[in-house]
Design a protein around this motif. Structure first.
Motif, PDB file in Angstrom:
ATOM      1  N   GLN A   1      -0.103   0.360   0.174  1.00  0.00           N
ATOM      2  CA  GLN A   1       0.839  -0.500   0.883  1.00  0.00           C
ATOM      3  C   GLN A   1       2.089  -0.645   0.042  1.00  0.00           C
ATOM      4  O   GLN A   1       2.017  -0.747  -1.179  1.00  0.00           O
ATOM      5  CB  GLN A   1       0.291  -1.906   1.133  1.00  0.00           C
TER       6      GLN A   1
ATOM      7  N   GLY B   1       6.295  -2.421   0.676  1.00  0.00           N
ATOM      8  CA  GLY B   1       7.100  -3.148   1.642  1.00  0.00           C
ATOM      9  C   GLY B   1       8.382  -3.674   1.048  1.00  0.00           C
ATOM     10  O   GLY B   1       8.694  -3.456  -0.134  1.00  0.00           O
TER      11      GLY B   1
ATOM     12  N   LEU C   1       4.615  -0.920   5.061  1.00  0.00           N
ATOM     13  CA  LEU C   1       4.085   0.417   5.280  1.00  0.00           C
ATOM     14  C   LEU C   1       2.689   0.444   4.688  1.00  0.00           C
ATOM     15  O   LEU C   1       2.489   0.109   3.529  1.00  0.00           O
ATOM     16  CB  LEU C   1       4.964   1.478   4.594  1.00  0.00           C
ATOM     17  N   SER C   2       1.705   0.830   5.514  1.00  0.00           N
ATOM     18  CA  SER C   2       0.313   0.851   5.069  1.00  0.00           C
ATOM     19  C   SER C   2      -0.285   2.200   5.429  1.00  0.00           C
ATOM     20  O   SER C   2      -0.234   2.628   6.585  1.00  0.00           O
ATOM     21  CB  SER C   2      -0.468  -0.271   5.741  1.00  0.00           C
TER      22      SER C   2
END
Length: 184
Positions: free
Chosen positions: A163, A165, A175-176
């Motif tokens: 992850q 961000g 965003l993962s």
């Protein structure tokens, strides 16, 4: 002088009364062994499990592998409303409900489960109940999680989650990515 009288048909509940919405935090999900989203939904007592659920195929959805939907109260996958941060997830795979495999478990802050029908509030798609997946809004640096599970007689299972961000004044970006592999 003027007298204004107001009234409400909404009955107040005592503080110890059961709440209509159950909230499962990320910490509670980790205590459950950090299940996938489909495993979590399957564990809910209100989930019925339809013929299309949990990656099974049917004549209407050939090759249903990888598609998972929710079927709360046995009213079908289109009777359960699935939300992400309060917004409707699009139905996929021919209109057989939202695909729960698109929801990243590592990116979740909480899951809200409304077990009662809520069609008056949300529309006909919420007759069986509502699942709202709330994502984290605090990630502003990369986070990598690696988990290796070993099973007797196999190579085990490997899960890698990433992850990253950005957190700003008026919003955020997350965003993962997930990679999982099971070896026999």
């Amino acid at each position: 002088e003027r007298v204004v009288v107001t009234g409400s048909l909404i009955a107040t509940l005592p503080e110890d009364a059961p709440k209509p919405v159950e909230v499962y935090t990320a910490e509670q999900l980790k205590e459950q062994g950090q299940p996938s989203v489909s495993e979590f939904v399957r564990s809910l007592t209100v989930n019925f499990g339809s013929d299309l659920s949990f990656g099974q195929a049917s004549q209407d959805v050939p090759g249903g592998a990888g598609f998972v939907n929710a079927d709360m109260r046995g009213l079908g996958p289109n009777g359960t409303l699935v939300l992400m941060n309060g917004r409707r997830l699009a139905t996929t795979n021919g209109g057989f409900g939202a695909d729960l495999n698109t929801v990243p478990m590592e990116a979740l802050q909480a899951v809200e489960v409304l077990k009662d029908g809520a069609s008056t509030t949300y529309g006909a798609g919420a007759v069986g109940g509502v699942l709202n997946f709330r994502t984290r809004r605090d990630i502003d640096a990369p986070i990598i999680t690696i988990e290796k599970s070993m099973y007797d007689g196999s190579e085990g299972e490997l899960n890698v989650d990433f992850q990253t961000g950005w957190v700003g004044d008026a919003g955020n970006l997350l965003l993962s990515l997930h990679y999982g592999r099971t070896e026999a």
